[in-house]
Write a protein that holds these residues in place. Structure first.
Motif, PDB file in Angstrom:
ATOM      1  N   VAL A  28       0.756  -1.182  -0.020  1.00  0.00           N
ATOM      2  CA  VAL A  28      -0.126   0.052  -0.125  1.00  0.00           C
ATOM      3  C   VAL A  28       0.803   1.219  -0.005  1.00  0.00           C
ATOM      4  O   VAL A  28       0.459   2.148  -0.504  1.00  0.00           O
ATOM      5  CB  VAL A  28      -0.824  -0.146   1.145  1.00  0.00           C
ATOM      6  CG1 VAL A  28      -1.569   1.414   1.401  1.00  0.00           C
ATOM      7  CG2 VAL A  28      -1.980  -0.883   1.056  1.00  0.00           C
ATOM      8  N   ILE A  29       1.805   1.247   0.773  1.00  0.00           N
ATOM      9  CA  ILE A  29       2.926   2.495   0.668  1.00  0.00           C
ATOM     10  C   ILE A  29       3.566   2.709  -0.369  1.00  0.00           C
ATOM     11  O   ILE A  29       4.273   3.768  -0.679  1.00  0.00           O
ATOM     12  CB  ILE A  29       3.677   2.603   1.966  1.00  0.00           C
ATOM     13  CG1 ILE A  29       4.567   1.230   2.120  1.00  0.00           C
ATOM     14  CG2 ILE A  29       2.794   2.688   3.518  1.00  0.00           C
ATOM     15  CD1 ILE A  29       5.967   1.455   3.008  1.00  0.00           C
ATOM     16  N   ILE A  30       3.756   1.604  -1.594  1.00  0.00           N
ATOM     17  CA  ILE A  30       4.321   1.789  -2.586  1.00  0.00           C
ATOM     18  C   ILE A  30       3.543   2.820  -3.399  1.00  0.00           C
ATOM     19  O   ILE A  30       2.627   2.562  -3.895  1.00  0.00           O
ATOM     20  CB  ILE A  30       4.796   0.610  -3.439  1.00  0.00           C
ATOM     21  CG1 ILE A  30       5.592  -0.506  -2.592  1.00  0.00           C
ATOM     22  CG2 ILE A  30       5.292   0.650  -4.683  1.00  0.00           C
ATOM     23  CD1 ILE A  30       5.675  -1.943  -2.968  1.00  0.00           C
ATOM     24  N   ASP A  31       4.337   3.781  -3.750  1.00  0.00           N
ATOM     25  CA  ASP A  31       3.685   4.872  -4.908  1.00  0.00           C
ATOM     26  C   ASP A  31       3.097   4.100  -5.980  1.00  0.00           C
ATOM     27  O   ASP A  31       3.927   3.482  -6.770  1.00  0.00           O
ATOM     28  CB  ASP A  31       4.654   5.962  -4.900  1.00  0.00           C
ATOM     29  CG  ASP A  31       3.846   7.087  -5.531  1.00  0.00           C
ATOM     30  OD1 ASP A  31       2.583   7.239  -5.223  1.00  0.00           O
ATOM     31  OD2 ASP A  31       4.524   8.004  -6.205  1.00  0.00           O
ATOM     32  N   GLY A  32       1.942   4.302  -6.727  1.00  0.00           N
ATOM     33  CA  GLY A  32       1.481   3.828  -7.857  1.00  0.00           C
ATOM     34  C   GLY A  32       1.019   2.309  -7.764  1.00  0.00           C
ATOM     35  O   GLY A  32       0.485   2.021  -8.714  1.00  0.00           O
ATOM     36  N   PHE A  33       0.724   1.753  -6.420  1.00  0.00           N
ATOM     37  CA  PHE A  33       0.223   0.400  -6.475  1.00  0.00           C
ATOM     38  C   PHE A  33      -1.281   0.538  -6.731  1.00  0.00           C
ATOM     39  O   PHE A  33      -1.828   1.343  -6.115  1.00  0.00           O
ATOM     40  CB  PHE A  33       0.461   0.028  -5.166  1.00  0.00           C
ATOM     41  CG  PHE A  33       0.140  -1.662  -4.903  1.00  0.00           C
ATOM     42  CD1 PHE A  33       0.702  -2.685  -5.633  1.00  0.00           C
ATOM     43  CD2 PHE A  33      -1.012  -2.162  -4.292  1.00  0.00           C
ATOM     44  CE1 PHE A  33       0.569  -4.089  -5.529  1.00  0.00           C
ATOM     45  CE2 PHE A  33      -1.425  -3.535  -4.182  1.00  0.00           C
ATOM     46  CZ  PHE A  33      -0.517  -4.311  -4.843  1.00  0.00           C
ATOM     47  N   PRO A  34      -1.758  -0.354  -7.769  1.00  0.00           N
ATOM     48  CA  PRO A  34      -3.264   0.037  -8.051  1.00  0.00           C
ATOM     49  C   PRO A  34      -4.075  -0.423  -6.749  1.00  0.00           C
ATOM     50  O   PRO A  34      -4.001  -1.400  -6.119  1.00  0.00           O
ATOM     51  CB  PRO A  34      -3.485  -1.178  -8.917  1.00  0.00           C
ATOM     52  CG  PRO A  34      -2.077  -1.552  -9.441  1.00  0.00           C
ATOM     53  CD  PRO A  34      -1.076  -1.250  -8.253  1.00  0.00           C
ATOM     54  N   ARG A  35      -5.158   0.441  -6.227  1.00  0.00           N
ATOM     55  CA  ARG A  35      -5.904   0.406  -5.307  1.00  0.00           C
ATOM     56  C   ARG A  35      -6.696  -0.735  -5.388  1.00  0.00           C
ATOM     57  O   ARG A  35      -7.272  -1.461  -4.326  1.00  0.00           O
ATOM     58  CB  ARG A  35      -6.827   1.735  -4.959  1.00  0.00           C
ATOM     59  CG  ARG A  35      -6.192   2.923  -4.845  1.00  0.00           C
ATOM     60  CD  ARG A  35      -7.056   4.082  -4.659  1.00  0.00           C
ATOM     61  NE  ARG A  35      -7.875   3.892  -3.360  1.00  0.00           N
ATOM     62  CZ  ARG A  35      -7.467   4.409  -2.265  1.00  0.00           C
ATOM     63  NH1 ARG A  35      -6.172   4.681  -2.097  1.00  0.00           N
ATOM     64  NH2 ARG A  35      -8.061   4.085  -0.902  1.00  0.00           N
ATOM     65  N   GLU A  36      -7.047  -1.190  -6.643  1.00  0.00           N
ATOM     66  CA  GLU A  36      -7.958  -2.215  -6.475  1.00  0.00           C
ATOM     67  C   GLU A  36      -7.168  -3.698  -6.352  1.00  0.00           C
ATOM     68  O   GLU A  36      -7.872  -4.799  -6.187  1.00  0.00           O
ATOM     69  CB  GLU A  36      -8.741  -2.386  -8.001  1.00  0.00           C
ATOM     70  CG  GLU A  36      -7.748  -2.590  -9.320  1.00  0.00           C
ATOM     71  CD  GLU A  36      -7.417  -1.327 -10.011  1.00  0.00           C
ATOM     72  OE1 GLU A  36      -7.277  -0.169  -9.117  1.00  0.00           O
ATOM     73  OE2 GLU A  36      -6.860  -1.138 -10.913  1.00  0.00           O
ATOM     74  N   TRP A  37      -6.185  -3.480  -6.276  1.00  0.00           N
ATOM     75  CA  TRP A  37      -5.169  -4.863  -6.043  1.00  0.00           C
ATOM     76  C   TRP A  37      -4.812  -5.026  -4.428  1.00  0.00           C
ATOM     77  O   TRP A  37      -4.333  -5.837  -4.085  1.00  0.00           O
ATOM     78  CB  TRP A  37      -3.722  -4.807  -6.857  1.00  0.00           C
ATOM     79  CG  TRP A  37      -4.110  -5.200  -8.208  1.00  0.00           C
ATOM     80  CD1 TRP A  37      -4.331  -4.512  -9.379  1.00  0.00           C
ATOM     81  CD2 TRP A  37      -4.551  -6.647  -8.590  1.00  0.00           C
ATOM     82  NE1 TRP A  37      -4.723  -5.053 -10.573  1.00  0.00           N
ATOM     83  CE2 TRP A  37      -4.550  -6.665 -10.082  1.00  0.00           C
ATOM     84  CE3 TRP A  37      -4.390  -7.941  -8.113  1.00  0.00           C
ATOM     85  CZ2 TRP A  37      -5.083  -7.741 -10.961  1.00  0.00           C
ATOM     86  CZ3 TRP A  37      -4.751  -8.864  -8.902  1.00  0.00           C
ATOM     87  CH2 TRP A  37      -5.088  -8.738 -10.173  1.00  0.00           C
ATOM     88  N   ILE A  38      -5.368  -3.974  -3.601  1.00  0.00           N
ATOM     89  CA  ILE A  38      -4.959  -3.867  -2.275  1.00  0.00           C
ATOM     90  C   ILE A  38      -5.313  -4.981  -1.526  1.00  0.00           C
ATOM     91  O   ILE A  38      -5.000  -5.868  -0.804  1.00  0.00           O
ATOM     92  CB  ILE A  38      -5.321  -2.684  -1.552  1.00  0.00           C
ATOM     93  CG1 ILE A  38      -4.268  -1.499  -2.010  1.00  0.00           C
ATOM     94  CG2 ILE A  38      -5.169  -2.806  -0.007  1.00  0.00           C
ATOM     95  CD1 ILE A  38      -4.895  -0.117  -1.585  1.00  0.00           C
TER      96      ILE A  38
END
Lengths: 159, 71
Positions: free
Chosen positions: A115-125
């Motif tokens: 989650v703290i990685i910039d640009g990680f897609p929100r739908e994949w959280i």
């Protein structure tokens, strides 16, 4: 009194037989079977409901109505799993607790890191938390079962 | 925790499976207790003491843990 069953533990078949929990009590076996059946039905109902909701022609109320089915089956899974834990052989129960702790911890660590990685897609959280959680839980159970089976096989020769 | 389970079982000519059935646990649990890889619950320790008609302290020995607690 519980019926004790024995299975071969050598070779590739022995590896598969670890999943049968040699020496497992009949009551645990039955409880585990119930959890597995409800879990499969829950997963199938989730897939089925998702497919119906995704169909363009379905009215909105159908999604709400169908959501009751996986929710009800999910409650059955939870209840049967709690019964399994309460009735379970104490060492196997300890292994379940450890697996749950490892699963929960792995899911939290992996999920929060991603989650703290910039640009990680929100739908994949959500999958980023749930998938490592499920795999680490299953892996801990499998490795624990294998270790128990090997220990039991070694001491059997000593007897 | 140290224990005399294997010795007692041998003295009574009892297999792990038989003892497991008497205690209503899996054979792996009996095996893990004998190997010192699992400490039994109080309830199970009492069952073991009933099976062998011995007090718990004659079967299980906390060993170093007790000494450490005393310190």
């Amino acid at each position: 009194m519980s019926k004790q069953q024995e299975y071969p533990r050598r070779g590739p078949v022995g590896w598969l037989n670890v999943l049968k929990w040699e020496g497992m009590r009949e009551v645990d076996r039955q409880n585990e079977k119930r959890v597995n059946i409800y879990a499969v039905l829950w997963a199938l109902s989730l897939i089925g409901t998702a497919l119906v909701v995704a169909w363009d022609g379905s009215p909105d109320w159908i999604g709400w109505a169908l959501a009751i089915i996986p929710a009800a089956l999910g409650i059955l899974v939870l209840r049967s799993y709690l019964k399994l834990l309460r009735d379970m052989d104490e060492m196997l129960r300890q292994m379940q607790f450890e697996a749950m702790a490892i699963g929960f911890g792995t899911g939290m660590i992996t999920g929060n890191t991603l989650v703290i990685i910039d640009g990680f897609p929100r739908e994949w959280i959500a999958p980023a938390i749930v998938v490592p959680m499920a795999f680490s839980y299953a892996l801990r159970i499998l490795l624990g079962a294998r270790r128990l089976a090997c220990d039991a096989a070694e001491t059997e020769e000593v007897q | 925790m140290n224990n005399r389970l294997r010795v007692l079982r041998a003295e009574h000519k009892m297999s792990q499976a038989t003892l497991a059935e008497l205690l209503d646990v899996s054979r792996q649990t009996v095996n893990a207790i004998e190997l010192g890889k699992h400490d039994p619950s109080l309830q199970l320790a009492f069952k073991v003491s009933q099976v062998f008609s011995l007090p718990i302290e004659e079967i299980f020995d906390p060993g170093d843990e007790q000494a450490m607690a005393a310190e």
